[in-house]
Enzyme design. Structure first.
Site: not given
Length: 464
Positions: A34, A419
């Site tokens: 479970c 960047d």
């Protein structure tokens, strides 16, 4: 990998949502496994065994619980895995590498022996590469049985099984009943669409993800309207929509047998394996990064639909504004593609410069196409190999290699220090940006997304 037993015990007893997906509970008395948040009556601690993954529990002889459906859990985030070899292998398995290849081929691709790879998997995940692939396959099959009207033959092939007999045998062994007995829906002959609700860890910043994809959508192949993304696949169209706090995947009946492949690509595009709570919590510890995170909780790093396509588009997007970066990709597709983005074979010797791009950039695309045509695209899904291969090609620099590592190879720690927006947002140069971003490891790619979101006006993507 597996949290300490005392932590697992306390999380299980509290049914703490934060631990859902971080370990699995096997119950000795019932033979089921479970999720830690299962609503069933809590078993005594002496009757519980803990596993790192569903695959490990299934390999130990437990079967999935029919109440909490642990086979549907989101895959364990790769950042929790300490072995880089296992991380690389898991990414390739998730991309379907073992669907038609043996484990020894996977080991050879990564550069290790099969026995060593199996040992590392057992140490990290409690299972083997084959066991993990098997769990992925049976989980999708169970969902298709439960949630669709597909005939069992279609379910078998859509989930990645080579034969219906193999599907029937494995399903019956795992769930203790044949597929037809497990299905609640009435089977209908013919081809029907597949509709699946995708597990999505919360929070999920849908506004950012869909706007990011919208600005980069390739005309003729992709479109985004609101919170719905559509992608053309073999003259048909799949769609992913965000509604009621979840993502829903719609696959037309004509593509039902490719559901497994489509699902893997959608998971990459929407970064569904991310753990936003862990990522946001870590980045919030940085005074510099915290304001951006608070303004955009649950952000994702959207991936690319196809590895080769993503790498080529990264090259085309060098030193080009985002709002114009799709133009050369659209021209390339129209000129050299046939019902889709051009294949490596189509671009290997093509006059790519004819679409109006610099000759050096065109030569880089041709060289990359030749490498992929010869070796396949698996290397693009492995961050170190992708960086090394791309940087060896004339005309490709650090920005492009890092962009591919981030969006194609799915490296959560990729950082585009060169960047333009990153440097502007941080008010610094490349070297200082790298230094200041050190505390953001291992989620620097998400920090880049926060910077891009904060400065989402049109900008130049980067430079080589």
């Amino acid at each position: 990998m597996l949290p300490a037993p005392d932590i697992c015990r306390r999380a299980r007893l509290a049914r703490d949502l934060r631990f859902d997906g971080h370990f699995i509970v096997g119950v000795v008395t019932t033979g089921v496994f479970c999720r830690p948040i299962c609503p069933a009556r809590l078993p005594a601690e002496e009757n519980v065994r803990y596993f790192a993954t569903s695959a490990a529990a299934m390999e130990a002889g437990y079967r999935p619980c029919l109440r909490c459906h642990p086979e549907r859990e989101s895959p364990l985030p790769t950042w929790t895995i300490s072995s880089e070899i296992v991380v690389r292998a898991v990414r390739m398995i998730d991309n379907g590498y073992l669907a038609e290849r043996p484990v020894r081929a996977l080991a050879a691709e990564i550069g290790v022996g099969e026995r060593h790879l199996n040992r590392l998997f057992r140490e990290e995940l409690g299972t083997t590469p084959k066991g993990l692939a098997r769990m992925r396959r049976i989980a999708l099959a169970k969902r298709l049985v439960d949630e669709t009207h597909l005939a069992m033959t279609d379910v078998a092939f859509a989930a990645g099984y080579g034969s219906v007999r193999r599907f029937n045998d494995e399903f019956s062994r795992v769930f203790r009943r044949p597929p037809r007995a497990a299905r609640r829906k009435r089977m209908v002959s013919g081809s029907f669409p597949v509709s699946l609700r995708l597990p999505t860890r919360q929070p999920f910043n849908a506004d950012w993800v869909f706007s990011f994809l919208a600005r980069r959508a390739l005309p003729g192949l992709e479109s985004v309207r609101g919170h719905t993304y559509r992608r053309r696949v073999d003259r048909h169209c799949i769609s992913v929509s965000h509604r009621d706090g979840a993502l829903w995947l719609e696959v037309p009946g004509a593509l039902a047998d490719r559901t497994s492949d489509v699902l893997a690509r959608v998971r990459r595009v929407f970064d569904l394996d991310a753990d936003p709570d862990a990522i946001d919590s870590h980045l919030l510890e940085s005074p510099e990064c915290a304001p951006w995170v608070r303004a955009g909780r649950g952000i994702r790093v959207p991936g690319t639909w196809d590895a080769f396509e993503g790498a080529v588009r990264a090259i085309l997007g060098q030193q080009v504004r985002v709002d114009r970066a799709t133009d050369p990709a659209a021209r390339l597709t129209k000129t050299f593609g046939i019902d889709g983005f051009p294949t490596p074979a189509a671009l290997e010797n093509a006059e790519v410069a004819a679409i109006g791009i610099p000759g050096l950039r065109a030569a880089a695309i041709r060289q990359l196409a030749g490498i992929v045509h010869e070796r396949g695209d698996a290397f693009l899904l492995d961050p170190p190999t992708a960086r090394e291969t791309l940087l060896a090609i004339d005309g490709i620099g650090p920005w492009t290699a890092e962009y591919v590592a981030m969006r194609v190879a799915r490296d959560p720690d990729a950082f585009l220090a060169s960047d333009w927006v990153v440097r502007k947002a941080m008010g610094t140069n490349v070297r200082d940006a790298l230094r200041r971003a050190e505390p953001w490891r291992p989620w620097r790619a998400y920090a880049v997304m926060h910077l891009w979101r904060a400065y989402s006006t049109p900008f130049t993507q980067g430079s080589t």
